[in-house]
Scaffold this active site. Structure first.
Site, PDB file in Angstrom:
ATOM      1  N   GLU A 278       0.551  -1.157  -0.194  1.00 42.29           N
ATOM      2  CA  GLU A 278      -0.147  -0.477   0.041  1.00 42.29           C
ATOM      3  C   GLU A 278       0.579   1.019   0.139  1.00 42.29           C
ATOM      4  O   GLU A 278       1.791   1.231   0.617  1.00 42.29           O
ATOM      5  CB  GLU A 278      -1.070  -0.212   1.362  1.00 42.29           C
ATOM      6  N   CYS A 279       0.573   2.152  -1.064  1.00 46.15           N
ATOM      7  CA  CYS A 279       0.646   3.315  -1.543  1.00 46.15           C
ATOM      8  C   CYS A 279       2.708   2.943  -1.368  1.00 46.15           C
ATOM      9  O   CYS A 279       3.596   2.740  -1.804  1.00 46.15           O
ATOM     10  CB  CYS A 279       1.015   4.493   0.383  1.00 46.15           C
TER      11      CYS A 279
END
Length: 469
Positions: free
Chosen positions: A341-342
């Site tokens: 994530e990210c």
């Protein structure tokens, strides 16, 4: 929230409410000093031997580093949408049962966002302590304080504290500007050596500074000289916290039992909600942390979580992790799940271009490149549908990616049409997105991310311009 929850037995004893000294620290805008004031209050009381619990309103990974250091206890998020009212109620009730003082730091301005910090304060009866940066004002301080207090008449109110005060004369002018002098809770001096440094995603994390505790102690010393700093706990607002209707995590099925999840955790991958780790434990998973920056080998595992963080600040070091890159590639080749994530997703692309224009070769598990920008590229609440289950969370990033991968799904803003948020890329067993997930919003979907069962996307996504993100 889609977790199946068993209701308490009708014959069981009712859970008692807890009453605790409590306050919500808010401001008219970001940058006024909410975190400094919250941390100063927490540190002041914690070093006097009191049990302090601090919460952060809204999604945030950085302020909690400081608040946890100041209070000596984990800091969880409260958000009426992302975490949900029942989750907020359960955490507040549990904390009030063990703490002498409970402090919630607001988010942005008091009435900003939907839901706002004011909504949270009103829902749980938390009196608002307003922090106002007064360095360039005098009489207007009173107008701002009056407006914040009276804008919503039903909002509980504790008082107002001035930040960045020039001296005693300035403090006197600010106090005199208030319609009700009893609302004056003091002021913190300007340039006193306890300002918390910032960069593009927010505050610099406390563990990155050698003098973090010294800064907190200096802030606590300044707070000790204020009216609120001198106030005994029984003189604080006392708030009654009711129990939630049920205890969600007590009824989570152990869908990840017997599985080990390797989690990257260091200065490049530091954006981890403590509550997310609690959910993984409730699902039955074992976790094994490793630090790419320290040169750690990938632990033996069934799945990997690469959280968000600051890969752009450590791109050169990450580009030299050859052994880890090979281990990640072998993990993927074996068909084992990866949730990135990210910042974790950024590290998986072939190349990352930093803000100074330098290009770094990264881990190459995803085709394409990431470019850093000077302005925000994504911000706000998001939700991700995985079959019948929905994960809630948010997005906050300064980069964009270019990839030939076709998004398998999109996150969305609450109440908005699909494809208004971030892309979810699926590449073999890798699932990657700019989306930061709050695992407690759907333990079932979380278990799917880590391979407990196949992920069923809600719909087929037609080909789109994958360079839009």
């Amino acid at each position: 929230m889609d977790t199946a929850i068993s209701q308490p037995d009708a014959n069981s004893e009712p859970i008692a409410a807890h009453t605790c000294a409590a306050v919500l620290v808010a401001a008219p805008a970001s940058g006024q000093g909410k975190t400094t004031v919250t941390a100063a209050l927490a540190r002041l009381h914690a070093r006097q031997g009191r049990r302090v619990r601090v919460f952060k309103c809204g999604p945030d990974f950085l302020d909690p580093h400081w608040l946890a250091l100041a209070s000596g206890a984990p800091v969880h998020s409260l958000d009426l949408w992302m975490t949900g009212e029942a989750d907020c109620r359960r955490r507040l009730h549990a904390a009030a049962g063990e703490a002498d003082l409970l402090i919630v730091e607001g988010v942005m301005g008091l009435f900003d966002g939907s839901p706002s910090a004011a909504d949270l304060a009103e829902r749980f009866g938390l009196p608002v302590l307003a922090v106002i940066d007064a360095q360039a004002m005098a009489g207007t301080f009173g107008a701002l304080a009056h407006g914040l207090q009276s804008f919503r008449p039903t909002l509980p109110w504790a008082g107002v504290l001035a930040n960045r005060v020039a001296g005693e004369r300035h403090a006197g002018m600010l106090k005199e500007a208030l319609r009700e002098p009893a609302q004056w809770l003091g002021g913190l001096p300007r340039g006193a050596g306890f300002e918390l440094p910032e960069r593009h995603l927010g505050l610099v994390a406390a563990h990155e500074l050698g003098d973090a505790m010294a800064r907190l102690d200096a802030a606590a010393d300044a707070m000790a000289a204020t009216p609120i700093g001198k106030r005994l706990l029984h003189e604080w607002p006392q708030v009654r916290f009711e129990p939630a209707a049920a205890e969600p995590q007590a009824h989570i099925a152990p869908l990840l039992e017997g599985r080990t999840i390797a989690i990257a955790r260091d200065a490049a991958f530091a954006f981890i909600y403590p509550a997310n780790l609690d959910v993984l434990a409730a699902l039955g998973a074992q976790v094994a942390f490793f630090s790419p920056l320290a040169g750690d080998a990938l632990p033996a595992c069934d799945a990997i979580w690469l959280p968000g963080g600051y890969p752009e600040l450590h791109a050169k070091a990450l580009s030299t992790c050859g052994s880890l890159r090979a281990a990640l590639a072998a993990h993927v080749a074996a068909g084992k799940p990866v949730w990135a994530e990210c910042g974790g997703m950024m590290a998986l692309f072939e190349q990352l271009e930093t803000a100074d224009g330098a290009a770094h070769s990264l881990w190459g598990l995803l085709p394409g490149r990431v470019t850093m920008h000077k302005r925000l590229a994504g911000l706000g609440p998001q939700q991700l549908k995985l079959g019948a289950h929905t994960l809630r969370g948010h997005t906050f990033h300064y980069s964009s990616c270019e990839t030939p991968l076709i998004p398998a799904a999109f996150t969305g803003r609450p109440g908005a049409e699909a494809r208004t948020g971030e892309a979810l890329y699926v590449h073999g067993p890798v699932r990657a997105s700019y989306f930061h997930a709050w695992f407690a919003s759907s333990p079932e979907a979380t278990a799917r991310l880590f391979g407990a069962m196949p992920i069923e996307l809600e719909r087929e996504i037609p080909e789109v311009d994958a360079h839009a993100r």
